[in-house]
Motif scaffolding. Structure first.
Motif, PDB file in Angstrom:
ATOM      1  N   TRP A   7      -2.649   3.474  -2.915  1.00  0.00           N
ATOM      2  CA  TRP A   7      -1.900   2.591  -3.954  1.00  0.00           C
ATOM      3  C   TRP A   7      -0.896   3.274  -5.007  1.00  0.00           C
ATOM      4  CZ3 TRP A   7      -0.406  -1.714  -2.314  1.00  0.00           C
ATOM      5  CH2 TRP A   7      -1.064  -2.370  -1.298  1.00  0.00           C
ATOM      6  N   PHE A  10       1.796   4.969  -3.463  1.00  0.00           N
ATOM      7  CA  PHE A  10       2.837   4.008  -2.906  1.00  0.00           C
ATOM      8  C   PHE A  10       3.524   3.088  -3.958  1.00  0.00           C
ATOM      9  CE2 PHE A  10       3.728  -0.290  -1.483  1.00  0.00           C
ATOM     10  CZ  PHE A  10       4.547  -0.519  -0.539  1.00  0.00           C
ATOM     11  N   MET A  14       7.646   3.333  -4.692  1.00  0.00           N
ATOM     12  CA  MET A  14       8.346   2.099  -4.429  1.00  0.00           C
ATOM     13  C   MET A  14       9.194   1.847  -6.036  1.00  0.00           C
ATOM     14  SD  MET A  14       8.097   0.978  -1.599  1.00  0.00           S
ATOM     15  CE  MET A  14       7.991   2.424  -1.037  1.00  0.00           C
ATOM     16  N   LEU A  55      13.525  -7.264   5.708  1.00  0.00           N
ATOM     17  CA  LEU A  55      11.955  -7.071   5.817  1.00  0.00           C
ATOM     18  C   LEU A  55      11.581  -7.617   6.779  1.00  0.00           C
ATOM     19  CD1 LEU A  55       9.176  -5.996   4.712  1.00  0.00           C
ATOM     20  CD2 LEU A  55       9.287  -8.038   3.040  1.00  0.00           C
ATOM     21  N   TYR A 126      12.709   0.054   5.181  1.00  0.00           N
ATOM     22  CA  TYR A 126      11.664  -1.006   5.423  1.00  0.00           C
ATOM     23  C   TYR A 126      10.845  -0.482   6.840  1.00  0.00           C
ATOM     24  CZ  TYR A 126      12.541  -4.242   1.907  1.00  0.00           C
ATOM     25  OH  TYR A 126      12.648  -4.865   0.614  1.00  0.00           O
ATOM     26  N   VAL A 129      10.024   4.018   5.978  1.00  0.00           N
ATOM     27  CA  VAL A 129       9.352   4.244   4.570  1.00  0.00           C
ATOM     28  C   VAL A 129       8.205   3.326   4.363  1.00  0.00           C
ATOM     29  CG1 VAL A 129       9.355   4.713   2.100  1.00  0.00           C
ATOM     30  CG2 VAL A 129      11.361   5.183   3.623  1.00  0.00           C
ATOM     31  N   VAL A 130       8.323   1.834   4.390  1.00  0.00           N
ATOM     32  CA  VAL A 130       7.382   1.116   4.325  1.00  0.00           C
ATOM     33  C   VAL A 130       6.573   0.976   5.294  1.00  0.00           C
ATOM     34  CG1 VAL A 130       6.890  -1.389   3.632  1.00  0.00           C
ATOM     35  CG2 VAL A 130       8.780  -0.277   2.485  1.00  0.00           C
ATOM     36  N   PHE A 133       3.245   3.129   6.259  1.00  0.00           N
ATOM     37  CA  PHE A 133       2.046   2.872   5.801  1.00  0.00           C
ATOM     38  C   PHE A 133       1.169   2.023   6.244  1.00  0.00           C
ATOM     39  CE2 PHE A 133       4.572   4.733   2.331  1.00  0.00           C
ATOM     40  CZ  PHE A 133       4.012   5.619   1.863  1.00  0.00           C
ATOM     41  N   ILE A 145       3.117  -4.996   6.933  1.00  0.00           N
ATOM     42  CA  ILE A 145       4.384  -4.526   6.520  1.00  0.00           C
ATOM     43  C   ILE A 145       5.167  -5.599   5.499  1.00  0.00           C
ATOM     44  CG2 ILE A 145       6.854  -4.243   7.556  1.00  0.00           C
ATOM     45  CD1 ILE A 145       5.541  -3.032  10.045  1.00  0.00           C
ATOM     46  N   LEU A 148       3.296  -5.062   2.223  1.00  0.00           N
ATOM     47  CA  LEU A 148       3.927  -3.886   1.568  1.00  0.00           C
ATOM     48  C   LEU A 148       5.236  -3.931   0.937  1.00  0.00           C
ATOM     49  CD1 LEU A 148       2.252  -1.226   3.826  1.00  0.00           C
ATOM     50  CD2 LEU A 148       1.611  -1.688   1.285  1.00  0.00           C
ATOM     51  N   GLY A 149       6.043  -4.869   2.006  1.00  0.00           N
ATOM     52  CA  GLY A 149       7.421  -5.027   1.579  1.00  0.00           C
ATOM     53  C   GLY A 149       7.539  -6.189   0.716  1.00  0.00           C
ATOM     54  N   HIS A 152       7.506  -4.528  -2.720  1.00  0.00           N
ATOM     55  CA  HIS A 152       8.732  -3.713  -2.918  1.00  0.00           C
ATOM     56  C   HIS A 152       9.626  -4.866  -3.460  1.00  0.00           C
ATOM     57  CE1 HIS A 152      13.014  -2.827  -1.803  1.00  0.00           C
ATOM     58  NE2 HIS A 152      12.580  -1.745  -2.546  1.00  0.00           N
TER      59      HIS A 152
END
Length: 205
Positions: A7, A10, A14, A55, A126, A129-130, A133, A145, A148-149, A152
């Motif tokens: 985290w 990450f 971001m 996303l 997305y 990179v995203v 993860f 996703i 995480l997105g 962002h």
């Protein structure tokens, strides 16, 4: 879910991506300086909606592909590294000489929406990179996703709103800052550092 995510790294990645000077930043600063905060916030709404749709496309597109595919994982991992290197180069060379046009009123919302909805770099971000993860051990890929997105997107709204608030009175100064050589070099180095971290931290070896 997402217990496997590093985290601090990450969130740092971001934040750097969002703070890196780029077309949205320059456009929002200039728009807010010339047209006021209301026009700037309409543009932020358009940008956010465009990114949210990108996303959704990334999450639904990757959900059935990532699980169990070592080859795809490696391709996405190195694509993510390459994309961050590309962003570093783009940040370095953006001296403001190709600043986007100014919209106002509802057109600010439309420009923000269309520019980000049709921007292949947003989808690539997305995806490579995203998306990398996300891991099968963390639960449903698409849900990871989206989560995480979503983080962002939240950072994006906070940064863009701050730019609008500053741009209303400091648009010209903010534009000079973002296009200065020292700032461009600093963000390019930060993005290159993140690309190296991605290559190291996501290795399955």
């Amino acid at each position: 879910m997402l217990s496997h995510v590093d985290w601090p790294a990450f969130l740092f990645a971001m934040l750097v991506v969002e703070l890196t000077p780029g077309p949205n930043m320059g456009w929002l600063a200039t728009l807010s300086a010339r047209r006021g905060r209301a026009a700037g916030m309409r543009a932020v709404a358009g940008i956010t909606l465009g990114l949210a749709l990108q996303l959704a496309a990334a999450a639904t597109g990757l959900s059935g592909l990532l699980a169990g595919s070592v080859l795809l994982y490696e391709l996405l991992r190195w694509a993510g590294v390459a994309f961050m290197v590309y962003l570093a180069w783009e940040a370095f060379r953006d001296d403001g000489s190709a600043a986007p046009g100014i919209g106002h009123g509802p057109s600010g919302f439309r420009r923000g929406l269309v520019a980000n909805l049709l921007n292949p770099k947003a989808l690539a971000f997305y995806l490579v990179v995203v998306g990398q993860f996300a891991h099968p051990s963390g639960g449903l890929i698409w849900l990871q996703i989206f989560a995480l997105g979503g983080i962002h997107l939240l950072m994006s709204v906070l940064v863009h709103t701050t730019i609008v608030m500053l741009g209303d009175g400091l648009g010209a100064a903010l534009e000079r800052w973002r296009t200065s050589l020292a700032v461009r070099i600093a963000f390019a180095i930060a993005l290159l550092t993140i690309s190296a971290w991605i290559a190291y931290s996501t290795s399955r070896a």
